[in-house]
Write an enzyme that holds these catalytic residues in place. Structure first.
Site, PDB file in Angstrom:
ATOM      1  CB  ALA A 186      -3.612   6.839   2.123  1.00  0.00           C
ATOM      2  CD  GLU A 187      -7.144   2.547   0.327  1.00  0.00           C
ATOM      3  OE1 GLU A 187      -6.868   3.084   1.420  1.00  0.00           O
ATOM      4  OE2 GLU A 187      -8.276   2.605  -0.206  1.00  0.00           O
ATOM      5  CG  ASN A 188      -3.191   6.573  -2.179  1.00  0.00           C
ATOM      6  OD1 ASN A 188      -3.591   6.439  -1.028  1.00  0.00           O
ATOM      7  ND2 ASN A 188      -2.833   7.731  -2.666  1.00  0.00           N
ATOM      8  CB  SER A 212       0.083  -0.177  -0.015  1.00  0.00           C
ATOM      9  OG  SER A 212      -0.850   0.501   0.772  1.00  0.00           O
TER      10      SER A 212
END
Lengths: 222, 231
Positions: free
Chosen positions: A45-47, A87
């Site tokens: 998850a890019e967060n 990320s």
């Protein structure tokens, strides 16, 4: 079968064992439901998490652990929390094997538009531009048409997400591969013919011999 | 020098001025500096430019500063959850510079590392590339993006020692370290302040050198989507 389930099940078949995958919000996130656990796939998850797990059961929610849609998730054994610069460093740096994203339009050059309808819908690109530019492989998972209007068009009229040619488009009607020569029709969905796909597609499709039917893999999940 | 302040208002004393630029940590509503945002509302500072991935939601997070019209411009990647934002943006009251999420994070990180600009493929051939320098490396085209240096950073961590060494929790880390790094002054709010030595040096996510003022407080931690697995 519902259109989105069919798309998610077909995309799931593209995912290689042991790969690191980023799924977009909405339809793309359904793909995770159709992957056998033994495939050993890790989700980013890019967060800021590599090793995203399923939605937590009631009572196990952690406000410090959400996915990129802002919803509660869990982390699998072996997960790593990272900051946003790391990320996207791993995305931009070519370390993400695959991203699956939704689309508003895909054109004959394989360009994707998925972040903005000028004057009407301007939420922003979020991580989509980084993902399409940086991932090793990009699959667009979307409905073939919107309100009867083709989403696969000769040239995108909406603002582009990237000029990188995406690798595959999976819809409820077909699997289409953008190539240097143009859009190649690779598969059709059960009960759909080549002419049906052509009628719902505004861009030219290259058909080379008999087009096989989509195989869907895993049935419905837990 | 003592970095620990009694509350958010005290911690912002002497740091805010009209027209300033602020970098804020957080992703959606996760890991946002709730207390410092409230103190900014209270300060009445105007015409702020804020670099933050999002702008909160209606009535919470940075959305509170929209309600009071204190924000002049946002640098963000996604602002889709906020009706008041859209209203102000579409009516021309609020400026918005869309930054791809990774570009925004790297612009902050670069600013904090003394890197005035960097080249990235992200955004090439899109609206984002308009007016930016293009350069080819090894046959690929890249665009130049500038590092961000903010007048003030406001960030949220889980724990910090009194020297500012900070530890974050899971995805509440997000933009907080890069946002902290790019501020000329960084104010951090945490859930718990501990004595030096209580945190393992190998477990520090952000060294205290980037943190100038520190407060401890209670956080609401509102969530955007209450997603759970149905048994």
């Amino acid at each position: 079968m519902e259109a989105k389930e069919l798309i998610a099940r077909r995309v799931a078949r593209e995912i290689a064992p042991g790969s690191l995958v980023n799924l977009g919000i909405g339809l793309p996130s359904m793909v995770a439901n159709y992957l056998p656990a033994e495939l050993g796939v890790f989700f980013q998850a890019e967060n800021g998490v590599v090793g995203l797990g399923a939605r937590p059961p009631e009572g196990m929610e952690d406000p410090n652990l959400t996915d990129a849609g802002g919803g509660f998730v869990s982390a699998v054994p072996g997960a790593a929390s990272i900051d946003s610069a790391m990320s996207f460093g791993l995305i931009r740096g070519g370390h993400l094997d695959l991203t699956v994203l939704g689309g508003l339009q895909v054109d004959a050059a394989g360009h994707l538009a998925n972040w903005m309808v000028p004057g009407r819908m301007v939420p922003g690109m979020g991580g989509a531009m980084d993902l399409v530019s940086g991932a090793k492989k990009v699959i667009v998972a979307m409905l073939h048409t919107q309100k009867g209007r083709p989403k696969i068009v000769p040239e995108c009229t909406l603002p582009l997400t990237s000029t990188r040619r995406i690798d595959l488009v999976v819809t409820e009607m077909a699997v289409i591969e953008p190539t240097e020569a143009g859009l190649v029709l690779r598969e059709t969905a059960p009960g759909i013919g080549v002419d049906d796909v052509r009628a719902a597609t505004a861009a030219a499709l290259i058909v080379d011999g008999a087009v096989p039917q989509m195989e869907l893999g895993q049935p419905a999940p837990v | 020098m003592d970095k620990v302040y009694s509350d958010a208002t005290a911690a912002l004393d002497g740091l805010v001025f009209d027209g300033m630029t602020i970098a804020a940590g957080g992703f959606g509503l996760c890991g946002i500096p709730e207390l410092l945002i409230d103190a900014l509302v209270e300060s009445g500072v105007k015409d702020i430019t804020i670099a933050s991935n999002n702008c909160g939601v209606d009535g919470f997070g940075l959305g509170k500063l929209l309600d009071t019209r204190q924000i002049r411009k946002m640098l963000s990647s996604y602002v889709g959850e906020n009706a008041e934002f859209m209203r102000q943006f579409l009516s021309g009251e609020l400026e918005l510079e869309f930054n791809p999420q990774g570009t925004l994070a790297e612009r902050m990180r670069a600013g904090g590392c003394g890197i005035p600009g960097f080249y990235t493929r992200t955004g090439v051939g899109t609206m984002v590339a308009e007016g930016k320098e293009h350069k080819a490396f090894d046959g690929e085209t890249y665009i130049l993006e500038r590092g961000i240096v903010a007048d003030l950073s406001i960030v949220k961590a889980w724990k910090a020692d009194t020297t500012g060494n900070a530890v974050f929790r899971k995805t509440a880390r997000n933009f907080n370290p890069p946002a902290a790094m790019c501020g000329r002054t960084c104010v951090m709010e945490v859930e718990e302040i501990v004595e030096p030595g209580a945190l393992d040096p190998d477990g520090i996510h952000l060294p205290g050198i980037y943190v100038h003022r520190l407060i401890q407080g209670e956080h609401e931690k509102r969530i955007e989507q209450r997603t759970v697995r149905v048994a």
